[in-house]
Write an enzyme that holds these catalytic residues in place. Sequence first.
Site, PDB file in Angstrom:
ATOM      1  NE  ARG A 265      -7.813  -9.450  -4.136  1.00  0.00           N
ATOM      2  CZ  ARG A 265      -8.881  -8.994  -3.524  1.00  0.00           C
ATOM      3  NH1 ARG A 265     -10.078  -9.278  -3.988  1.00  0.00           N
ATOM      4  NH2 ARG A 265      -8.793  -8.256  -2.442  1.00  0.00           N
TER       5      ARG A 265
ATOM      6  CG  ASN B 130      -8.135  -5.025  -3.515  1.00  0.00           C
ATOM      7  OD1 ASN B 130      -7.102  -5.005  -2.845  1.00  0.00           O
ATOM      8  ND2 ASN B 130      -9.292  -4.661  -3.007  1.00  0.00           N
TER       9      ASN B 130
ATOM     10  CE  LYS C  95      -3.548  -2.222   2.844  1.00  0.00           C
ATOM     11  NZ  LYS C  95      -4.690  -2.538   2.010  1.00  0.00           N
TER      12      LYS C  95
ATOM     13  CD  GLU D 297      -6.552  -2.430  -0.654  1.00  0.00           C
ATOM     14  OE1 GLU D 297      -5.448  -3.008  -0.687  1.00  0.00           O
ATOM     15  OE2 GLU D 297      -7.564  -2.930  -0.141  1.00  0.00           O
TER      16      GLU D 297
ATOM     17  CG  HIS E 162     -11.072  -1.681   9.099  1.00  0.00           C
ATOM     18  ND1 HIS E 162     -11.591  -0.407   9.023  1.00  0.00           N
ATOM     19  CD2 HIS E 162     -10.324  -1.725  10.222  1.00  0.00           C
ATOM     20  CE1 HIS E 162     -11.159   0.279  10.070  1.00  0.00           C
ATOM     21  NE2 HIS E 162     -10.394  -0.489  10.819  1.00  0.00           N
TER      22      HIS E 162
ATOM     23  CD  GLU F 117      -4.356   5.443   4.326  1.00  0.00           C
ATOM     24  OE1 GLU F 117      -5.520   5.260   4.713  1.00  0.00           O
ATOM     25  OE2 GLU F 117      -3.900   4.979   3.274  1.00  0.00           O
TER      26      GLU F 117
HETATM   27  P1  ADP Z   1      -7.622  -3.861   2.986  1.00  0.00           P
HETATM   28  O1  ADP Z   1      -6.477  -4.194   2.123  1.00  0.00           O
HETATM   29  O2  ADP Z   1      -7.600  -4.579   4.265  1.00  0.00           O
HETATM   30  O3  ADP Z   1      -8.904  -3.959   2.254  1.00  0.00           O
HETATM   31  P2  ADP Z   1      -7.976  -0.966   2.838  1.00  0.00           P
HETATM   32  O4  ADP Z   1      -6.872   0.002   2.760  1.00  0.00           O
HETATM   33  O5  ADP Z   1      -8.742  -1.213   1.603  1.00  0.00           O
HETATM   34  O6  ADP Z   1      -7.404  -2.324   3.397  1.00  0.00           O
HETATM   35  O7  ADP Z   1      -8.973  -0.501   3.977  1.00  0.00           O
HETATM   36  C1  ADP Z   1     -10.014  -1.312   4.445  1.00  0.00           C
HETATM   37  C2  ADP Z   1     -11.126  -0.467   5.041  1.00  0.00           C
HETATM   38  O8  ADP Z   1     -10.652   0.355   6.103  1.00  0.00           O
HETATM   39  C3  ADP Z   1     -11.753   0.500   4.076  1.00  0.00           C
HETATM   40  O9  ADP Z   1     -12.742  -0.112   3.318  1.00  0.00           O
HETATM   41  C4  ADP Z   1     -12.294   1.576   4.990  1.00  0.00           C
HETATM   42  O10 ADP Z   1     -13.509   1.190   5.558  1.00  0.00           O
HETATM   43  C5  ADP Z   1     -11.289   1.625   6.089  1.00  0.00           C
HETATM   44  N1  ADP Z   1     -10.297   2.664   5.830  1.00  0.00           N
HETATM   45  C6  ADP Z   1      -9.149   2.518   5.147  1.00  0.00           C
HETATM   46  N2  ADP Z   1      -8.449   3.664   5.098  1.00  0.00           N
HETATM   47  C7  ADP Z   1      -9.178   4.572   5.764  1.00  0.00           C
HETATM   48  C8  ADP Z   1      -8.977   5.952   6.118  1.00  0.00           C
HETATM   49  N3  ADP Z   1      -7.883   6.602   5.769  1.00  0.00           N
HETATM   50  N4  ADP Z   1      -9.936   6.579   6.832  1.00  0.00           N
HETATM   51  C9  ADP Z   1     -11.042   5.918   7.227  1.00  0.00           C
HETATM   52  N5  ADP Z   1     -11.275   4.630   6.961  1.00  0.00           N
HETATM   53  C10 ADP Z   1     -10.362   3.950   6.248  1.00  0.00           C
HETATM   54  P1  ADP Z   2     -10.484  -6.225   0.226  1.00  0.00           P
HETATM   55  O1  ADP Z   2      -9.097  -6.647   0.010  1.00  0.00           O
HETATM   56  O2  ADP Z   2     -10.690  -4.860  -0.255  1.00  0.00           O
HETATM   57  O3  ADP Z   2     -11.031  -6.420   1.589  1.00  0.00           O
HETATM   58  P2  ADP Z   2     -12.243  -8.399  -0.540  1.00  0.00           P
HETATM   59  O4  ADP Z   2     -13.434  -8.063   0.244  1.00  0.00           O
HETATM   60  O5  ADP Z   2     -12.452  -8.852  -1.938  1.00  0.00           O
HETATM   61  O6  ADP Z   2     -11.348  -7.116  -0.751  1.00  0.00           O
HETATM   62  O7  ADP Z   2     -11.441  -9.461   0.305  1.00  0.00           O
HETATM   63  C1  ADP Z   2     -10.043  -9.503   0.311  1.00  0.00           C
HETATM   64  C2  ADP Z   2      -9.536 -10.824   0.773  1.00  0.00           C
HETATM   65  O8  ADP Z   2      -9.832 -11.048   2.132  1.00  0.00           O
HETATM   66  C3  ADP Z   2     -10.099 -11.961  -0.012  1.00  0.00           C
HETATM   67  O9  ADP Z   2      -9.014 -12.721  -0.435  1.00  0.00           O
HETATM   68  C4  ADP Z   2     -10.959 -12.735   0.954  1.00  0.00           C
HETATM   69  O10 ADP Z   2     -10.758 -14.105   0.809  1.00  0.00           O
HETATM   70  C5  ADP Z   2     -10.458 -12.288   2.291  1.00  0.00           C
HETATM   71  N1  ADP Z   2     -11.567 -12.092   3.206  1.00  0.00           N
HETATM   72  C6  ADP Z   2     -12.593 -11.225   3.068  1.00  0.00           C
HETATM   73  N2  ADP Z   2     -13.445 -11.315   4.100  1.00  0.00           N
HETATM   74  C7  ADP Z   2     -12.943 -12.278   4.919  1.00  0.00           C
HETATM   75  C8  ADP Z   2     -13.347 -12.854   6.176  1.00  0.00           C
HETATM   76  N3  ADP Z   2     -14.467 -12.486   6.806  1.00  0.00           N
HETATM   77  N4  ADP Z   2     -12.573 -13.806   6.730  1.00  0.00           N
HETATM   78  C9  ADP Z   2     -11.446 -14.191   6.131  1.00  0.00           C
HETATM   79  N5  ADP Z   2     -11.007 -13.690   4.954  1.00  0.00           N
HETATM   80  C10 ADP Z   2     -11.739 -12.756   4.356  1.00  0.00           C
HETATM   81 MG    MG Z   3      -9.372  -2.881   0.636  1.00  0.00          MG
END
Ligand code: ADP
Ligand code: ADP
Ligand code: MG
Length: 641
Positions: free
Chosen positions: A297, A295, A116, A293, A235, A200
């Site tokens: 995929r 993803n 990230k 970020e 999250h 952040e």
């Molecule tokens: P991940 O790889 O675990 O999906 P993300 O960076 O996409 O991580 O963040 C997951 C979630 O955390 C987001 O969908 C949002 O709800 C929350 N989040 C991430 N960054 C911020 C931020 N700067 N401020 C508020 N909420 C955030």
């Molecule tokens: P993000 O990375 O933004 O959270 P996704 O919701 O597509 O995007 O999920 C990311 C990854 O986290 C996927 O590979 C999924 O298998 C895993 N994942 C999502 N939710 C769960 C959960 N409740 N328990 C375990 N793994 C999870």
């Molecule tokens: Mg995410």
Amino acid sequence: MFTKILIANRGEIACRIIDTARKMGVATVAVYSDADANARHVALADEAVRIGAAPVGESYLLGDVIIQAALETGAQAIHPGYGFLSENPDFADKIAAAGLTFIGPSASAIRAMGLKDAAKALMEQAGVPVVPGYHGANQDPAFLAERAAEIGYPVLIKARAGGGGKGMRRVDDPADFAENLAGAAREGKASFGDAAVLIEKYILNPRHIEIQVFGDNHGEAVYLHERDCSLQRRHQKVIEEAPAPGMTEAVRAAMGQAAVKAAKAIGYSGAGTVEFIVDGAGGLRENGFWFMEMNTRLQVEHPVTEAITGVDLVEWQLRVAAGQPVPLAQEDIPLNGHAFEARIYAEDVARDFLPATGHLHHLKFGTGARVDTGVRQGDDISPFYDPMIAKLTVHGPDRAIALASLGRALGETEIAGLTTNIGFLGALCRHSGFAQGQVDTGLIARDLEALRDMGTPNPALRALAALAALNLPNPQPHAGFTQWAPLTRHVVLEGEDISVTSLGPNRFQVGDETLQLAPAGPAWRVTAGRQFTATLLRFGDRVDVFAQGQHYGATITQPGASADEAGGDTIRAPMPGLVKLVSAAAGQVVKKGAALMVLEAMKMEHTMAAPRDGTIAAVHVAAGAQVIDGALLLEMEPQDG
Ligand code: ADP
Ligand code: ADP
Ligand code: MG
């Protein structure tokens, strides 16, 4: 086009990819671990190859073994699904080196977005708005604390290699920074092998709105509109929808163009998602969203986009990987109606959403929804993998109708044998703010108590459970000769004695309720005042009743026994797991809610807290111990008096 592909995944996503491949006349090879030898994805594929033992590190993460399976079966391409190896650039490189095609972006594009911090730096350069914060290399805790102070609280600490909501901590008070930094780093290290973090600005009133992008090998990229994934718990996405409530043409175009810019900056090919955090206060704005970020995929929630566009994203993935251009021009991508997806998990909402395991004695999905699942009735949800049971996706002409369909589909879904979050998802569908489109990532946490409160069980359902417990209703009520005399029996459900009197063929008095039942297929038509259909199940000492969109499950117990056997003086493991950290010591005086120990189960950390004020009598495990469900972890001194 390929004639045969291998799917390097399991569960619902493997099944979903097989469906499209079949539709396109492409043969499929599944891979499986020992735990999955009889899994649905294995049964659906044309061929299946065993790749190892149940733990993911001994099977689904073994890239070399999977590539070997592809070579041996003559598959020309590998689809990684999501999770596992899907965002592993070395895997993509090795596939190419073996002369096969990776159904996804180039290894360099995955690398560019893999961490990230580096991704944010790159996006900043490309002119995409990013969340303010520190994403540099210096990981010294004191230095990071200074950066946090500079950014201004609240801040969000993120494991730079994180995903799935793991390795992330919000900090409101500088005094809590050090502890949370350690926690995020530990989770990052445990789950992703990387302890580095970024800091952040925590965006207040946050909404998560992401853009589905699609690129090809010819330099073209388009966006397939947005998905709103603001309904989250810790999250992690719970219900996703498209379009985003309150979205305007202008903001959609601004976000879409920013996402395409991000994709083009890294020469992106295939399906990808650019995630933005959005300031939800006072409506969506063209300058109110920031890159979080990308993803690289197919995303779990991609069916929502398929529902509003009519596009099969997996079909596009196969086409683009085979060298074809993106099938539609930007202006030709439809946007019809409204869609929702709900993720049904085996988890215990009442016990802080602990992942659950167990046997799917009974599994029936509601009508009117697309069902993506990797399991069938009779399968197990094992502790080895993500405990997702299914995704339900609904589509309707507008948001209100789609939401009503989701509520109905969830209400009609029947799962017995393990604990699920269906009741919680149903409560979300009825949440008035959500119904009005007032979504933000804090909604669930704010209203958790109300969303978790399933109310008092419907007396008719409890009465039916008593009948099920006694195996009473007779599917052939008129067969043979029966002399009816009122006969009263007793059954104890969750410690409560219930009397049941037979009044005639399938006619009963249960407590104050009079019920008449008639067989209706595998279910029952019940008249108890009103008429409705019910499913009655009994497995061992468990009874389950599904009716009127509700579920009542109970254990047949001994008279006087309490369902809640949690003794006040002992703390037991709520599920199998690894003890990560022990912060309590014998003799220590603790306040109710104090963190005593951290247990890691299914890759998530669970903090075991003191159930009451008191003194720790004994600590029975040390960090690093693997414990079974119910293992005694800690004891507290008995309470005075
Ligand atoms: P991940 O790889 O675990 O999906 P993300 O960076 O996409 O991580 O963040 C997951 C979630 O955390 C987001 O969908 C949002 O709800 C929350 N989040 C991430 N960054 C911020 C931020 N700067 N401020 C508020 N909420 C955030
Ligand atoms: P993000 O990375 O933004 O959270 P996704 O919701 O597509 O995007 O999920 C990311 C990854 O986290 C996927 O590979 C999924 O298998 C895993 N994942 C999502 N939710 C769960 C959960 N409740 N328990 C375990 N793994 C999870
Ligand atoms: Mg995410």
